[in-house]
Motif scaffolding. Structure first.
Motif, PDB file in Angstrom:
ATOM      1  N   ILE A  13     -15.001  43.670  19.001  1.00 26.30           N
ATOM      2  CA  ILE A  13     -13.880  44.431  18.839  1.00 26.30           C
ATOM      3  C   ILE A  13     -12.611  43.740  19.209  1.00 26.30           C
ATOM      4  O   ILE A  13     -11.553  44.439  18.775  1.00 26.30           O
ATOM      5  N   VAL A  36      -9.938  43.703  16.589  1.00 26.81           N
ATOM      6  CA  VAL A  36      -9.401  45.095  15.669  1.00 26.81           C
ATOM      7  C   VAL A  36      -8.143  45.444  15.460  1.00 26.81           C
ATOM      8  O   VAL A  36      -7.426  45.798  14.646  1.00 26.81           O
ATOM      9  N   VAL A  63     -17.951  42.523  11.482  1.00 27.97           N
ATOM     10  CA  VAL A  63     -17.975  43.744  12.421  1.00 27.97           C
ATOM     11  C   VAL A  63     -16.741  44.251  12.940  1.00 27.97           C
ATOM     12  O   VAL A  63     -16.466  45.460  12.856  1.00 27.97           O
ATOM     13  N   ASN A  64     -15.919  43.359  13.160  1.00 35.56           N
ATOM     14  CA  ASN A  64     -14.611  43.687  13.524  1.00 35.56           C
ATOM     15  C   ASN A  64     -13.641  44.393  12.414  1.00 35.56           C
ATOM     16  O   ASN A  64     -13.055  45.372  12.304  1.00 35.56           O
ATOM     17  N   LEU A 119     -15.143  47.893  11.722  1.00 39.35           N
ATOM     18  CA  LEU A 119     -14.728  48.882  12.817  1.00 39.35           C
ATOM     19  C   LEU A 119     -13.034  49.103  12.443  1.00 39.35           C
ATOM     20  O   LEU A 119     -12.427  50.103  12.750  1.00 39.35           O
ATOM     21  N   ALA A 147     -12.859  51.616   9.646  1.00 40.35           N
ATOM     22  CA  ALA A 147     -13.216  52.889  10.268  1.00 40.35           C
ATOM     23  C   ALA A 147     -11.965  53.573  10.886  1.00 40.35           C
ATOM     24  O   ALA A 147     -11.944  54.960  10.686  1.00 40.35           O
ATOM     25  N   ALA A 206     -18.305  52.311   9.414  1.00 42.78           N
ATOM     26  CA  ALA A 206     -19.020  52.566  10.718  1.00 42.78           C
ATOM     27  C   ALA A 206     -20.457  51.885  10.549  1.00 42.78           C
ATOM     28  O   ALA A 206     -21.129  51.420  11.309  1.00 42.78           O
ATOM     29  N   ALA A 264     -20.902  48.190  10.166  1.00 45.12           N
ATOM     30  CA  ALA A 264     -20.842  47.541  11.200  1.00 45.12           C
ATOM     31  C   ALA A 264     -22.289  47.607  12.163  1.00 45.12           C
ATOM     32  O   ALA A 264     -22.778  46.694  12.830  1.00 45.12           O
TER      33      ALA A 264
END
Length: 837
Positions: free
Chosen positions: A51, A54, A189-190, A193, A196, A211, A214
């Motif tokens: 995260i 993000v 993944v960042n 997210l 999302a 989501a 991720a």
């Protein structure tokens, strides 16, 4: 999802408005920097890696211009450097005597150069997202991040993926793509997210897709890691012979200060006596069957002494190994005619010195200064800079016990373990374990540096699945197993003996060992592919625009050649001979020696069978060249010795040449029904016919085939670019650039320097060698161009026969694709070949 727009109404210039516009980007950068700083501390903070970026990504989504992305990337690189590497600035300041505050300020100023992947990420992500959406932006951003880190390696080799070392499961993916592969997973993944969060106002369905992306990424990484870790634990549970190795961490640092206080010989005496005593304890009390001392523990050349004292100390170490009865690996120096090297010496009872491994990556501006940068002025500014040379690469050497057990090891010295190439090369050479030697004394007051170095080194074991024993002067020495687990380690500033075992069993082959450090190059290739797709689209748009606005033919002029049938036959036969010669050369390479030019016979065949007939055909056309124009109802051909005028109303039809030899051309059919005595070689017959019709000629094509051939030639002519497609540029000047690179490498390997052959055999030999390399590259690129030309022409004809209304645009796109492969792909391929060895 599209990039969000600012819908707040008319622009305002009030201070409150300005502060509001600046606060969100700065808050996003500060938030990501804070999270990255915590993530870099390791331990239980490793989940923050998913995260950490993000907040910054959310602010990047609002950026509307490339300049804004550049500014955001610059600010983020500074924040990243200060949050994660402030300790490095402080350590550097203490090392050179600048002080902490000035050194950290320098770190902030140099942050875009020290962390260029942040800037590359911001620019590539913005560029791709603005054209193709955030999904393409995520792909391009991650590709730019890892591609930049591979292309411009950082001093400590750090990347985002290293922060996952505390996760026993997730770090196992490093055997697929290294730490760079983990960085890609973290970035994606960042991105998911961030997407999302940006979609939450659009409802649950809009949020679920990113989501879920991720979640799938994390679950896939966890599943692979769990499977791989279980397999490793099963393998480790199987019985296997092992060799116990004692790691001697003496905690003796600051050699220069000790020399001033004690004298040079006394310092060496103190260091050796300490290591002798600790080594005897490791062997007698802890059962060590081999010994490992740290980097440069013997601070002079071993095996080639410079003085009588040096020779005496050499014999003393050899005698110690004989007396204690176990092999010893220790850091020292080596030398040859090329200079001195930081090295690791392998000494064995009964055999003496087995050999040296020479450090491949000396510390820049401390151990080694490049020749192009070195000079008196630099030595005045950097008095501590050494002049040690870089070693040739990985070397695998044996460790043998008294009872005959043996394990092959690849030694790595200090910065050698921050890049994966050496450990991978060692694994390919049959290594069963990694031995690391380092001197991390400058991290004494900054243990974050020592922890980062240990983390980076641990990934070498994950990538190759080789156990590792790593010793440093004053910490952190460690035992690392095949899963990257640090089984035991010492602390900073501690004098300690650490004994660990190396299992004697075959290494596990991994994707990293098979493919090498492939993630970074793959990222660059993806960026190139995205750029080519964008160039293709741009070419299509320009071609469509050109079709909508054709050039005026009112003032027709063209460079042509006028050939009688016999001269056309001769020139065509010469061009055909050149093509057949090139095909014969390629056939011989494929059937006998492969796609390489490595003999004078090939060069002579090229000169006589390809180059000579091609030049002869060009000379014939040049001899009969003319300037064609239409003026006052006449088609005029002007040559140096004559002027030919044909009334346009006398030209009733045009017949294109069925076989475009020596090039495309037409025959003029006159009102009498006879063909004019000379054929006209020209690139665009269709443009000639249009100009004739505009001038009042009733000229038509003789048949449908002639019209299709003319259309094909016209499409090709409009796609031609004078400079990029010129034969001299493509096959003479451009091949010289890679030829110079390859020739220089050859000179260094064969003769020890760029002008080694010149100094040894004279200017003629040196120039002949350069000419051979130049010719070899010219042949190779001509073969590549021939293959590309076949594909382009086939694709263009296919578009035309299919009745595609955008055949011209498709031809433009194919031509630009071919130019990109030729002018961009070849240099990238050469760089990858050089880097990969």
């Amino acid at each position: 999802m599209t990039l969000s727009q600012d819908s707040s109404g008319p622009a305002q210039t009030s201070p409150t408005r300005v502060l509001t516009k600046l606060s969100w980007p700065l808050a996003g950068i500060a938030g990501s920097a804070l999270l990255l700083g915590l993530y870099a501390r390791g331990g239980s903070a490793w989940p923050l890696g998913f995260i950490a970026l993000v907040p910054w990504m959310l602010t990047l989504n609002r950026v509307q211009t490339l300049g804004g992305a550049l500014a955001s990337g610059l600010l983020m690189s500074v924040a990243f450097a200060l949050a994660v590497f402030a300790w490095f600035g402080a350590a550097f300041g203490a090392y050179v005597g600048l002080g902490t505050v000035p050194a950290i300020l320098i770190l902030a100023v140099l942050a875009p150069l020290l962390q260029p992947q942040v800037l590359a990420f911001a620019l590539a992500r913005h560029w791709a997202a603005r054209r193709n959406g955030l999904a393409a932006g995520a792909l391009a951003g991650a590709a730019a991040w890892v591609g930049c880190e591979w292309l411009v390696p950082k001093l400590l080799g750090d990347t985002l993926g290293h922060g996952l070392l505390p996760s026993p499961v997730l770090r196992q993916m490093a055997d697929l793509g290294g730490a760079a592969g983990l960085s890609v997973v973290l970035l994606w993944v960042n991105e998911a997210l961030a997407s999302a969060i940006a979609r939450w106002r659009l409802g649950t369905r809009a949020v679920l897709r990113p989501a879920a992306t991720a979640l799938v990424l994390v679950v896939a990484a966890t599943g692979y890691g769990t499977w791989r870790l279980s397999a490793l634990q099963s393998m480790q549970a199987e019985p296997a012979q092992s060799i116990r190795i004692g790691l001697i961490q003496s905690n003796i640092t600051h050699y220069e200060r000790l020399r001033e206080e004690m004298g040079a010989y006394a310092v060496i005496r103190h260091v050796l006596d300490t290591h002798y005593a600790m080594s005897e304890y490791a062997v007698r009390e802890q059962g060590a069957e081999a010994l490992l001392w740290s980097e440069t523990v013997f601070p002079t050349t071993f095996g080639s002494p410079k003085s009588a004292d040096g020779a005496e100390l050499d014999q003393e170490i050899l005698a110690f190994v004989e007396r204690i009865g176990v092999p010893l690996v220790f850091g020292t120096y080596d030398q040859d005619v090329g200079g001195e090297y930081n090295s690791a010496a392998f000494v064995e009872p009964g055999r003496g010195l087995l050999g040296h491994y020479r450090k491949a990556h000396p510390f820049p501006l401390t151990e080694h200064v490049p020749d192009w940068l070195d000079g008196p002025w630099l030595r005045r500014w950097l008095p501590w800079a050494g002049n040690w040379q870089a070693g040739a690469g990985a070397r695998v050497l044996p460790l043998r016990t008294a009872d005959g057990r043996e394990v092959d090891v690849v030694p790595l010295i200090c910065l050698d373990d921050v890049r994966s190439a050496l450990s991978i090369e060692g694994s390919r050479l049959g290594a069963q374990a990694i031995l690391g030697l380092s001197n991390d004394a400058w991290f004494t007051d900054y243990p974050q540096g020592a922890r980062l170095h240990l983390t980076v080194a641990a990934f070498r074991s994950i990538e190759t699945r080789l156990p590792q024993l790593r010793v440093t002067t004053n910490g952190l020495s460690a035992l690392i197993d095949e899963s990257g687990e640090v089984m035991a380690r010492t602390e900073m500033g501690q004098q300690a003996v650490l004994v660990g075992e190396i299992p004697v069993r075959p290494a596990i082959e991994t994707l990293m060992v098979r493919w090498g450090d492939w993630v970074g190059p793959a990222g660059l290739c993806l960026l190139l592919l995205l750029a080519l797709v964008e160039a293709w689209r741009l070419a299509l748009r320009r071609a469509v625009a050109a079709d909508a606005n054709p050039p005026s033919d009112a003032a027709f002029t063209a460079r042509v050649a006028l050939l009688t049938p016999p001269w056309r036959a001769v020139a065509g036969l010469l061009r055909l001979t050149a093509g057949l010669g090139l095909a014969w050369l390629l056939t011989g390479m494929l059937l006998r020696i492969g796609l390489q030019v490595n003999s004078l016979a090939q060069l002579w065949l090229f000169a006589g069978g390809v180059l000579a007939p091609a030049l002869a055909a060009w000379a014939i056309q040049r001899s009969f060249a003319a300037q064609a124009r239409i003026s006052a109802g006449l088609l005029v051909f002007e040559q140096p010795a004559q002027r030919i005028e044909i009334p346009v109303h006398e030209i009733r039809s045009l017949r294109t040449w069925r076989i475009a030899l020596p090039h495309s051309g037409v025959d003029l059919v006159l009102a009498s029904g006879r063909r004019w005595r000379q054929g006209v070689v020209l690139a665009d017959p269709q443009r000639l016919r249009q100009a004739l019709n505009q001038a009042g000629s009733p000229a038509t094509w003789t048949d449908r085939l002639a019209e299709r051939i003319a259309e094909h030639a016209s499409i090709r002519a409009t796609a031609h670019r004078r400079w990029l497609d010129h034969a001299v540029i493509k096959f003479a000047l451009f091949p010289l650039m890679p030829a110079l690179v390859a020739f220089r490498l050859h000179q260094y390997i064969a003769f020890g320097g760029t002008f080694g052959e010149y100094y040894t055999y004279g200017l003629g030999a040196w120039l002949s060698g350069l000419a051979i390399w130049w010719g070899a590259w010219a042949i190779g690129l001509m073969l590549l161009a021939a293959g590309l030309r076949i594909m382009i022409e086939a694709g263009s004809v296919g578009l035309q026969l299919a009745g595609r209304t955008r055949a011209r645009a498709g031809r433009h796109a194919l031509e630009w694709l071919g130019r990109a492969i030729f002018y961009v792909g070849v240099p990238i391929w050469l760089v990858l070949r050089i880097v990969s060895g």
